[in-house]
Design a protein around this motif. Structure first.
Motif, short mmCIF file in Angstrom:
data_model
loop_
_atom_site.label_atom_id
_atom_site.label_comp_id
_atom_site.label_asym_id
_atom_site.label_seq_id
_atom_site.Cartn_x
_atom_site.Cartn_y
_atom_site.Cartn_z
N VAL A 39 -16.13 -0.09 -12.63
CA VAL A 39 -15.80 -0.71 -13.91
C VAL A 39 -14.29 -0.56 -14.13
CG1 VAL A 39 -18.08 -0.26 -14.88
CG2 VAL A 39 -16.26 1.41 -15.20
N GLU A 40 -13.75 -1.41 -14.99
CA GLU A 40 -12.34 -1.32 -15.34
C GLU A 40 -12.18 -0.53 -16.62
OE1 GLU A 40 -9.49 -4.23 -15.04
OE2 GLU A 40 -10.43 -5.35 -13.38
N VAL A 41 -11.33 0.49 -16.58
CA VAL A 41 -11.04 1.32 -17.74
C VAL A 41 -9.53 1.52 -17.81
CG1 VAL A 41 -11.38 3.55 -18.87
CG2 VAL A 41 -13.26 2.52 -17.57
N GLY A 42 -8.93 0.99 -18.85
CA GLY A 42 -7.49 1.17 -19.03
C GLY A 42 -6.66 0.59 -17.90
N GLY A 43 -7.15 -0.50 -17.31
CA GLY A 43 -6.42 -1.13 -16.23
C GLY A 43 -6.66 -0.51 -14.87
N ASN A 44 -7.53 0.50 -14.78
CA ASN A 44 -7.83 1.16 -13.52
C ASN A 44 -9.28 0.90 -13.10
OD1 ASN A 44 -5.31 2.57 -13.07
ND2 ASN A 44 -5.89 3.91 -14.78
N HIS A 45 -9.54 1.01 -11.82
CA HIS A 45 -10.90 0.95 -11.31
C HIS A 45 -11.48 2.37 -11.29
CE1 HIS A 45 -10.06 -3.02 -8.98
NE2 HIS A 45 -10.57 -3.25 -10.18
N VAL A 75 -6.47 4.69 -9.18
CA VAL A 75 -5.86 3.48 -8.64
C VAL A 75 -6.87 2.34 -8.62
CG1 VAL A 75 -4.21 4.76 -7.21
CG2 VAL A 75 -6.45 4.17 -6.27
N ARG A 76 -6.34 1.14 -8.45
CA ARG A 76 -7.16 -0.04 -8.27
C ARG A 76 -7.28 -0.31 -6.76
NH1 ARG A 76 -7.70 -3.21 -12.74
NH2 ARG A 76 -8.02 -5.05 -11.41
N TYR A 77 -8.29 -1.07 -6.37
CA TYR A 77 -8.47 -1.36 -4.96
C TYR A 77 -7.27 -2.10 -4.38
CZ TYR A 77 -13.18 0.45 -4.60
OH TYR A 77 -14.27 1.30 -4.55
N GLU A 78 -6.67 -2.98 -5.18
CA GLU A 78 -5.52 -3.70 -4.66
C GLU A 78 -4.29 -2.82 -4.49
OE1 GLU A 78 -6.14 -5.28 -8.97
OE2 GLU A 78 -7.37 -4.60 -7.29
N ASP A 79 -4.36 -1.58 -5.03
CA ASP A 79 -3.27 -0.62 -4.81
C ASP A 79 -3.40 0.10 -3.46
OD1 ASP A 79 -2.16 -1.17 -7.30
OD2 ASP A 79 -3.37 0.36 -8.30
N MET A 80 -4.54 -0.07 -2.79
CA MET A 80 -4.77 0.54 -1.48
C MET A 80 -4.58 -0.52 -0.40
SD MET A 80 -8.49 2.24 -2.27
CE MET A 80 -8.98 2.66 -3.95
N ILE A 81 -4.25 -0.09 0.81
CA ILE A 81 -4.28 -1.05 1.90
C ILE A 81 -5.74 -1.28 2.29
CG2 ILE A 81 -1.97 -0.48 2.71
CD1 ILE A 81 -3.18 1.17 4.92
N PRO A 82 -6.10 -2.48 2.72
CA PRO A 82 -7.51 -2.82 2.95
C PRO A 82 -8.23 -1.91 3.93
CG PRO A 82 -6.18 -4.81 2.89
CD PRO A 82 -5.22 -3.65 2.88
#
Length: 380
Positions: A39-45, A75-82
């Motif tokens: 879920v998204e909370v405060g802009g984070n996953h 962090v969000r998933y897009e903040d990680m490398i795939p």
């Protein structure tokens, strides 16, 4: 000339970040709302599981980032490398790093599933979540590249009967090791010295499945504290202390004599400490074995070299003392995508630390010991 082209690196300790659909794709419909989901909370996953929120900890996925940008914040998933969460991308990152095969531990469940599912209130749901993770890892993640990704399973450690049942199930599916708490005691479970775990050790022995003890998988890490005045580096430096405890505990438990085929992998514990610990264990055993219920005939150091596998990432001191550990008992780990990893320069760094090691020993340390332990042969 270490790490020649024919030397394949087999990492006995890497990590994966579960993608958002792992449990939603596998749990029965009646459990999906309470099962793990993003879920998204405060802009984070963040993970939401049975009414509790769990952040995705940034320090668990730092591959490709400058150390100045590391941190504990969610962090969000897009903040990680795939490659953190996508198996095909992971293989590409392994190719960049010069790594042939990797064994990947969980993230959201904890390294042995104990951080999350052990503490869950609904144990029926927790058991299904354990099974779902194992099915994901074996049937989806590792099936993406069966010759490159090594199947690992977690267990419902709160119930020994369920542990045995799940181990038998995943062994039939091809699991090559189980991740087990490095000590059950901090979880309030019976210690290694009791008979409680004997049915599990028997199946591990019969199926030739080693027990991977990853530091901190029993929920305790020396130096870890929420106190603001204690740097996280304190616990990071002390990671190996967990596995020193595990090793001595098992050496004097009597279980290694009872189950002579039982094998133990000390994941992410380093190896530099092993020679001293074995020297100290032998010293104590010689003086104290006569009045305690321990094996009075075999030195602890002999037991270690029959049952334990040391694992290192970047351990110059340990390699200098490799003969005191046992050349055939040392394995390499990459730890992608965690902060100890040398990615994308793991092969380069391994070549540096192994520069003075003979080629035949290099081959054992980076590859063949791990393949022997995990029964994971070369295919090409």
């Amino acid at each position: 000339m270490p790490l020649q082209d024919e030397h394949q690196i087999v990492s006995v300790d890497d990590h994966l970040i579960e993608h958002p659909r792992v449990w939603q794709d596998r749990l029965p419909d009646r459990f999906k709302e309470r099962g793990p989901r993003i879920v998204e909370v405060g802009g984070n996953h963040v993970w939401h599981y049975d009414g509790v929120q769990y952040p995705t900890i940034g320090l668990n996925a730092v591959a490709g980032k400058d150390p100045k940008d590391w941190g504990m914040d969610p962090v969000r998933y897009e903040d990680m490398i795939p490659g953190c969460y996508d198996a095909k991308a992971r293989i590409a990152d392994m190719d960049i790093d010069g790594v042939q095969a990797a064994l990947c531990f969980p993230s959201f469940p904890g390294f042995a599933g104990a951080r999350t599912f052990f503490h869950a209130k609904d144990k029926e749901l927790a058991y299904l979540c354990v099974q779902a993770w194992n099915d994901f890892n074996i049937d989806e993640w590792c099936a993406t590249a069966p010759e490159r990704l090594i199947p690992l399973a977690i267990l419902p450690v709160w119930d020994i009967d369920l542990c045995v049942r799940e181990l038998e199930r995943v062994a039939a599916k091809g699991a090559r090791t189980i991740s087990f708490p490095d000590s059950p005691v901090p979880l309030g479970l019976p210690s290694f010295h009791t008979d409680h775990w004997d049915p599990l050790w028997q199946v591990c022995s019969d199926a030739e499945i080693p027990v991977s003890l990853h530091f901190g998988s029993g929920s305790f890490v020396p130096g870890f504290s929420n106190a603001e005045d204690i740097p996280h580096m304190v616990s990071t430096v002390l990671f190996a202390n967990n596995l020193q405890w595990s090793t001595v505990d098992l050496l004097f438990s009597g279980k290694l004599q009872q189950f002579p085929n039982l094998q133990i992998s000390l994941a992410e514990g380093g190896i530099g400490w092993i020679p001293y610990l074995l020297e100290r264990a032998d010293f104590v055993w010689e003086r104290h074995r006569w009045y305690q219920k321990v094996d009075q005939n075999m030195y602890p150091s002999e037991l270690f070299r029959k049952h334990f596998w040391g694992c290192f990432i970047d351990d110059v001191h340990g390699l200098e003392n490799r003969h005191k550990i046992g050349i055939d008992r040392i394995t390499l780990e990459i730890d992608y995508p965690h902060s100890d990893s040398n990615w994308p320069n793991s092969r380069k760094r391994a070549s540096e630390v192994l520069a003075n090691v003979p080629d035949d020993e290099v081959s054992m340390i980076v590859e063949t010991n791990a393949r022997t332990m995990l029964r994971f042969p070369r295919t090409s």
